[in-house]
Design an enzyme around this catalytic site. Sequence first.
Site, mmCIF file in Angstrom:
data_model
loop_
_atom_site.group_PDB
_atom_site.id
_atom_site.type_symbol
_atom_site.label_atom_id
_atom_site.label_comp_id
_atom_site.label_asym_id
_atom_site.label_seq_id
_atom_site.Cartn_x
_atom_site.Cartn_y
_atom_site.Cartn_z
ATOM 1 N N ARG A 1 17.229 70.632 54.802
ATOM 2 C CA ARG A 1 16.382 71.435 53.917
ATOM 3 C C ARG A 1 15.784 72.625 54.658
ATOM 4 N NH1 ARG A 1 10.865 68.060 53.221
ATOM 5 N NH2 ARG A 1 10.896 66.890 55.154
ATOM 6 N N LYS B 1 11.673 76.196 56.238
ATOM 7 C CA LYS B 1 11.757 74.781 55.858
ATOM 8 C C LYS B 1 11.451 74.627 54.365
ATOM 9 C CE LYS B 1 10.167 70.231 57.384
ATOM 10 N NZ LYS B 1 9.482 69.530 58.468
ATOM 11 N N GLY C 1 16.720 69.174 49.278
ATOM 12 C CA GLY C 1 16.598 70.392 50.078
ATOM 13 C C GLY C 1 15.216 71.029 50.040
ATOM 14 N N ARG D 1 8.595 78.920 60.012
ATOM 15 C CA ARG D 1 8.003 78.475 61.270
ATOM 16 C C ARG D 1 8.723 79.059 62.479
ATOM 17 N NH1 ARG D 1 9.696 72.051 61.304
ATOM 18 N NH2 ARG D 1 11.835 72.388 61.972
ATOM 19 N N ARG E 1 17.443 69.792 69.338
ATOM 20 C CA ARG E 1 16.777 68.494 69.450
ATOM 21 C C ARG E 1 17.577 67.555 70.338
ATOM 22 N NH1 ARG E 1 14.493 68.618 64.041
ATOM 23 N NH2 ARG E 1 14.639 70.791 63.463
ATOM 24 N N ASP F 1 15.810 62.996 66.499
ATOM 25 C CA ASP F 1 16.080 64.272 65.822
ATOM 26 C C ASP F 1 14.798 65.084 65.640
ATOM 27 O OD1 ASP F 1 15.752 61.942 64.042
ATOM 28 O OD2 ASP F 1 15.661 63.434 62.454
ATOM 29 N N ASP G 1 8.481 69.154 63.846
ATOM 30 C CA ASP G 1 8.725 68.282 62.687
ATOM 31 C C ASP G 1 7.553 67.361 62.367
ATOM 32 O OD1 ASP G 1 11.104 69.554 62.475
ATOM 33 O OD2 ASP G 1 12.318 67.748 62.297
HETATM 34 P P1 AMP Z 1 12.484 64.448 58.702
HETATM 35 O O1 AMP Z 1 12.033 63.035 58.523
HETATM 36 O O2 AMP Z 1 11.747 65.431 57.835
HETATM 37 O O3 AMP Z 1 12.543 64.873 60.117
HETATM 38 O O4 AMP Z 1 13.989 64.484 58.130
HETATM 39 C C1 AMP Z 1 15.029 63.663 58.613
HETATM 40 C C2 AMP Z 1 16.346 64.186 58.087
HETATM 41 O O5 AMP Z 1 16.376 64.160 56.647
HETATM 42 C C3 AMP Z 1 16.676 65.607 58.482
HETATM 43 O O6 AMP Z 1 18.047 65.691 58.636
HETATM 44 C C4 AMP Z 1 16.201 66.390 57.275
HETATM 45 O O7 AMP Z 1 16.829 67.636 57.156
HETATM 46 C C5 AMP Z 1 16.576 65.462 56.145
HETATM 47 N N1 AMP Z 1 15.721 65.656 54.946
HETATM 48 C C6 AMP Z 1 14.425 65.324 54.807
HETATM 49 N N2 AMP Z 1 13.979 65.635 53.586
HETATM 50 C C7 AMP Z 1 15.013 66.198 52.917
HETATM 51 C C8 AMP Z 1 15.195 66.735 51.614
HETATM 52 N N3 AMP Z 1 14.200 66.762 50.730
HETATM 53 N N4 AMP Z 1 16.401 67.225 51.312
HETATM 54 C C9 AMP Z 1 17.421 67.195 52.169
HETATM 55 N N5 AMP Z 1 17.339 66.704 53.413
HETATM 56 C C10 AMP Z 1 16.146 66.208 53.789
HETATM 57 MG MG MG Z 2 13.138 66.203 61.317
#
Ligand code: AMP
Ligand code: MG
Length: 477
Positions: A91, A110, A123, A173, A180, A249, A259
Amino acid sequence: MEIIKNNLKQHSYSSLSNEFYSEQLQQPLNDPYLIHVNKSLLSELGLSKESHEVLMNIFNGNVQIPGIQGISMNYAGHQFGQYVQQLGDGRGILLGELKIKDEFFDIHIKGSGKTTYSRFGDGRAVLRSSLREYLCGEAMNGLGISSSRSLMIFGSHDMVYREKSEPAAMIARTAKTHIRFGSFEKFFHDGLLDRHKELSDYVIYKYLPKANKYKNKYSYLLESIVTKTASLIANWQSVGFCHGVMNTDNMSILGETIDYGPYGFIDKFNPAHVCNLSDSSGRYSYQNQPYIGKWNCSALAHTFGHLIDKEEIGRIMSLYEDVYGKTLFNLYKAKLGLKKKDNGDELLIQELLNIMEVEKLDFTRTFRSLSNIIKNNHLVKTDKSLKSWSEKFQQRHQHESDDEDSRVKQMNQTNPKFILRNYLVQNAIDKAEEGSYTEIDNLMELITKPFNENLKYEKYAEESPDWAADIGLSCSS
Ligand code: AMP
Ligand code: MG
């Protein structure tokens, strides 16, 4: 438009092989409106004279800068201990980069819509979590802790569904890098060792040219990541910060906090504090963070087996605890206003933390109150439980050579008066969802100068109200 057009460059990450990224355009939010603009960061990046509306339209994707193609980065990662082979920017897009003097700054959007890596996600990012990230980047920076920061946050009446329907938002940002641990893991576990090496060479070329002077430049690279991570986590511990989702990640290879999800600063000191409701086993509790930092470094180090020999990897990994321990000890000493070497200091610090835990004292307020013990020779009301400890503390200060004023000053420059408490963020979110942004202004004023007294905002330095304990934060964002 001219300023951003002349300064924002195509990101050099897109010079890497195809597997590293996919070209991506934002899916603009409808009728975006500015929620908050970080003027001091804009000015640091030479963008202060650019129109905020112009910037928002570029970040939202309504306007393209000729010659700039945004990309989403491909990576994997260990999430809650399990390896997940396919993550990536689901996203977000890396719009480009700015070069200021000799430093590069990524511009990453983001919440910008679906990408190749979205999997089941929409996304998008909600206003709530975007604002949390916007504020915490500044709070960390204000505390002197390395972090991504946001240039602006803007919203839309477009709604997205999480546990309930919520307004969408985006942040723009900056970070030194968005590479990562999981970026390296991806290519190693996919069996693409040439790509892993390509990434290592890129990171050295771009961020660590010094490595070229060493016998094994990859060894220097890994050492740099491991020691920066150890130092970052020591800094988190020293202000009671819990990241909440220390998946690999979400770990920057340059030791920046990135993040932000369900993070939190500890109120009443509890080392077992877990700030993320989705973390049922407490893997990412406050007291586990140092171990998880090391665990994450091991997962990364494992991928370097084809570039660095085993003994050397062992040596590098052993640096983690050294650096972590020394950094944290020095931070605590500074918090206590102590400079001289004294064999009793470790115990003195540990005793304080034990009392704070048993008596459930507020982390930030307790440390801030220590300078009063030295200066006014008294304890504030809430500190009765510290009475006998503070006698030892006063005695220990007798051995210092700096005068009292400079010791007190140093303590107040190390122990923040204001911290970004969850309930303060929640208040700002509630107001923002109603269309009022003054609370964001108030918080920005405090968190960018957290060590200053600020009488107008005295109530923001108080302990969190009881209802704060019920603010449940999960990974959903
Ligand atoms: P995060 O927990 O935000 O670090 O996200 C972990 C993974 O999930 C990363 O690959 C993000 O890009 C993906 N992700 C989180 N939220 C969304 C969303 N709403 N749509 C698509 N991918 C997401
Ligand atoms: Mg992340």
